[in-house]
Design a protein around this motif. Structure first.
Motif, mmCIF file in Angstrom:
data_model
loop_
_atom_site.group_PDB
_atom_site.id
_atom_site.type_symbol
_atom_site.label_atom_id
_atom_site.label_comp_id
_atom_site.label_asym_id
_atom_site.label_seq_id
_atom_site.Cartn_x
_atom_site.Cartn_y
_atom_site.Cartn_z
ATOM 1 N N TYR A 37 49.988 18.590 -7.744
ATOM 2 C CA TYR A 37 48.646 18.043 -7.625
ATOM 3 C C TYR A 37 48.777 16.611 -7.125
ATOM 4 O O TYR A 37 49.850 16.017 -7.178
ATOM 5 N N ALA A 95 53.347 20.042 -11.740
ATOM 6 C CA ALA A 95 52.525 20.737 -12.722
ATOM 7 C C ALA A 95 53.127 22.079 -13.102
ATOM 8 O O ALA A 95 53.726 22.777 -12.279
ATOM 9 N N GLY A 97 52.254 25.284 -16.460
ATOM 10 C CA GLY A 97 51.342 25.580 -17.557
ATOM 11 C C GLY A 97 49.989 26.091 -17.108
ATOM 12 O O GLY A 97 49.835 26.637 -16.015
ATOM 13 N N ALA A 98 48.990 25.894 -17.961
ATOM 14 C CA ALA A 98 47.720 26.594 -17.827
ATOM 15 C C ALA A 98 46.978 26.298 -16.528
ATOM 16 O O ALA A 98 46.490 27.216 -15.850
ATOM 17 N N ARG A 99 46.842 25.029 -16.157
ATOM 18 C CA ARG A 99 45.978 24.698 -15.024
ATOM 19 C C ARG A 99 46.504 25.272 -13.714
ATOM 20 O O ARG A 99 45.746 25.871 -12.926
ATOM 21 N N ASP A 114 48.360 22.457 -20.358
ATOM 22 C CA ASP A 114 48.802 21.983 -19.065
ATOM 23 C C ASP A 114 50.071 21.166 -19.276
ATOM 24 O O ASP A 114 50.247 20.515 -20.316
ATOM 25 N N LYS A 115 50.945 21.210 -18.301
ATOM 26 C CA LYS A 115 52.167 20.405 -18.352
ATOM 27 C C LYS A 115 52.199 19.546 -17.081
ATOM 28 O O LYS A 115 52.019 20.076 -15.976
ATOM 29 N N TRP A 116 52.458 18.259 -17.243
ATOM 30 C CA TRP A 116 52.468 17.321 -16.126
ATOM 31 C C TRP A 116 53.696 16.433 -16.158
ATOM 32 O O TRP A 116 54.195 16.083 -17.229
#
Length: 126
Positions: A37, A95, A97-99, A114-116
């Motif tokens: 992102y 990124a 995970g969920a997003r 979410d993982k960032w």
């Protein structure tokens, strides 16, 4: 706990290239979907590109034909940025995970977060 670490950002002139890398730790069984992102000042964080562990990809319209996402081993992802433009200037976030899974149409575990990564700055000068 999964941690994502980006590298490879910097300053580049319009028309040039950069390669971003992201390495994940703390995921012994590997990560399925990963992606990138970006967020410019005063703007929301938007999807640039995503890739599943099966190699299915998606790209934002603004980067199609210029950027390429790829996987290394099960816990690494790359973003090759060619023919960059000043409007590509932003902080780029790895990124998982969920997003990113939702963006790719993949199933999400209940309460999956979410993982960032911490983000890496890309600045394109004209």
């Amino acid at each position: 706990q999964v941690q994502l670490q980006e590298s490879g950002g910097g300053k580049v002139q319009a028309g040039g290239s950069l390669r971003l890398s992201c390495a994940a730790s703390g995921a012994p069984f590997g990560l399925t979907t990963m992606g990138w992102y970006r967020q410019a000042p005063g703007k929301q964080r938007d999807l640039v590109a995503g890739i599943t562990n099966g190699g299915r990809t998606t790209y934002a319209d603004s980067v199609k034909g210029r950027f390429t996402i790829s996987r290394g081993d099960k816990n690494t992802v790359y973003l090759q940025m060619n023919n960059v433009k000043p409007e590509d200037t932003a902080v780029y976030y790895c990124a998982a995970g969920a997003r990113i899974k939702r963006a790719m149409g993949d199933p999400v575990w209940p309460s999956e977060p979410d993982k960032w990564g911490q983000g890496t700055q890309v600045t394109v000068s004209s």
